[in-house]
Design a protein around this motif. Structure first.
Motif, PDB file in Angstrom:
ATOM      1  N   ASN A 295       0.835  -1.191   0.000  1.00 42.44           N
ATOM      2  CA  ASN A 295       0.000   0.000   0.000  1.00 42.44           C
ATOM      3  C   ASN A 295       0.880   1.256   0.000  1.00 42.44           C
ATOM      4  O   ASN A 295       1.967   1.261   0.580  1.00 42.44           O
ATOM      5  CB  ASN A 295      -0.901  -0.022   1.239  1.00 42.44           C
ATOM      6  CG  ASN A 295      -2.068   0.916   1.109  1.00 42.44           C
ATOM      7  OD1 ASN A 295      -1.891   2.112   0.916  1.00 42.44           O
ATOM      8  ND2 ASN A 295      -3.259   0.371   1.227  1.00 42.44           N
ATOM      9  N   ARG A 296       0.416   2.322  -0.618  1.00 46.70           N
ATOM     10  CA  ARG A 296       1.195   3.559  -0.658  1.00 46.70           C
ATOM     11  C   ARG A 296       1.121   4.349   0.640  1.00 46.70           C
ATOM     12  O   ARG A 296       1.987   5.171   0.914  1.00 46.70           O
ATOM     13  CB  ARG A 296       0.713   4.451  -1.803  1.00 46.70           C
ATOM     14  CG  ARG A 296       1.082   3.893  -3.137  1.00 46.70           C
ATOM     15  CD  ARG A 296       0.682   4.839  -4.227  1.00 46.70           C
ATOM     16  NE  ARG A 296       1.119   4.299  -5.500  1.00 46.70           N
ATOM     17  CZ  ARG A 296       1.401   5.037  -6.539  1.00 46.70           C
ATOM     18  NH1 ARG A 296       1.263   6.338  -6.475  1.00 46.70           N
ATOM     19  NH2 ARG A 296       1.797   4.480  -7.652  1.00 46.70           N
ATOM     20  N   ASP A 297       0.099   4.100   1.431  1.00 44.20           N
ATOM     21  CA  ASP A 297      -0.069   4.813   2.696  1.00 44.20           C
ATOM     22  C   ASP A 297       0.950   4.292   3.721  1.00 44.20           C
ATOM     23  O   ASP A 297       0.949   3.117   4.073  1.00 44.20           O
ATOM     24  CB  ASP A 297      -1.496   4.612   3.218  1.00 44.20           C
ATOM     25  CG  ASP A 297      -1.779   5.386   4.488  1.00 44.20           C
ATOM     26  OD1 ASP A 297      -0.884   6.088   4.996  1.00 44.20           O
ATOM     27  OD2 ASP A 297      -2.917   5.283   4.984  1.00 44.20           O
ATOM     28  N   ASN A 298       1.819   5.183   4.180  1.00 40.06           N
ATOM     29  CA  ASN A 298       2.866   4.777   5.111  1.00 40.06           C
ATOM     30  C   ASN A 298       2.317   4.302   6.450  1.00 40.06           C
ATOM     31  O   ASN A 298       2.954   3.499   7.126  1.00 40.06           O
ATOM     32  CB  ASN A 298       3.863   5.922   5.326  1.00 40.06           C
ATOM     33  CG  ASN A 298       4.766   6.097   4.140  1.00 40.06           C
ATOM     34  OD1 ASN A 298       5.028   5.151   3.400  1.00 40.06           O
ATOM     35  ND2 ASN A 298       5.244   7.308   3.925  1.00 40.06           N
ATOM     36  N   ASN A 299       1.153   4.780   6.849  1.00 38.53           N
ATOM     37  CA  ASN A 299       0.557   4.321   8.108  1.00 38.53           C
ATOM     38  C   ASN A 299       0.178   2.846   8.022  1.00 38.53           C
ATOM     39  O   ASN A 299       0.383   2.087   8.971  1.00 38.53           O
ATOM     40  CB  ASN A 299      -0.672   5.164   8.474  1.00 38.53           C
ATOM     41  CG  ASN A 299      -0.300   6.576   8.831  1.00 38.53           C
ATOM     42  OD1 ASN A 299       0.687   6.822   9.518  1.00 38.53           O
ATOM     43  ND2 ASN A 299      -1.087   7.521   8.349  1.00 38.53           N
TER      44      ASN A 299
ATOM     45  N   ARG B 284       1.550   0.689   5.965  1.00 38.73           N
ATOM     46  CA  ARG B 284       2.823  -0.033   5.909  1.00 38.73           C
ATOM     47  C   ARG B 284       3.417  -0.218   7.303  1.00 38.73           C
ATOM     48  O   ARG B 284       3.931  -1.274   7.636  1.00 38.73           O
ATOM     49  CB  ARG B 284       3.825   0.723   5.044  1.00 38.73           C
ATOM     50  CG  ARG B 284       3.593   0.602   3.590  1.00 38.73           C
ATOM     51  CD  ARG B 284       4.597   1.431   2.860  1.00 38.73           C
ATOM     52  NE  ARG B 284       4.774   0.931   1.524  1.00 38.73           N
ATOM     53  CZ  ARG B 284       5.641   1.423   0.679  1.00 38.73           C
ATOM     54  NH1 ARG B 284       6.419   2.426   1.035  1.00 38.73           N
ATOM     55  NH2 ARG B 284       5.741   0.921  -0.524  1.00 38.73           N
TER      56      ARG B 284
END
Length: 88
Positions: free
Chosen positions: A32-36, A38
């Motif tokens: 997923n692009r969302d760092n949260n 990840r």
């Protein structure tokens, strides 16, 4: 909801097929692009590794079948190694 399912699978003594499924779901979270998202996946994978190492050190109950299950879960974790390194 998927994260809570993963948490439940990891918290209870489930069969290895479910643990592999949980690790694969976490692997999808890593993409997923969302760092949260990840971060949540990396944190949960780290706890899985720590729990697996702790079980190995303590003998893990001593049943022969459990060792094979741990190896399968560990191999599922290894499949996501490249993705984890990319996150770094």
């Amino acid at each position: 909801i998927l994260y809570e399912c993963v948490q439940t699978i990891m918290a209870v003594e489930s069969d290895d097929g479910l643990r592999v499924l949980a690790v694969n779901i976490l692997g999808r979270f890593l993409l997923n692009r969302d760092n949260n998202i990840r971060y949540v996946a990396l944190n949960t994978l780290a706890r899985c590794i720590a729990d697996g190492a702790q079980d190995t050190e303590s003998g893990g109950g001593g049943e022969e079948g459990e060792e094979g299950e741990n190896n399968t879960a560990a191999s599922a974790l290894q499949r996501h190694r490249t993705t984890v390194v990319e996150c770094l």
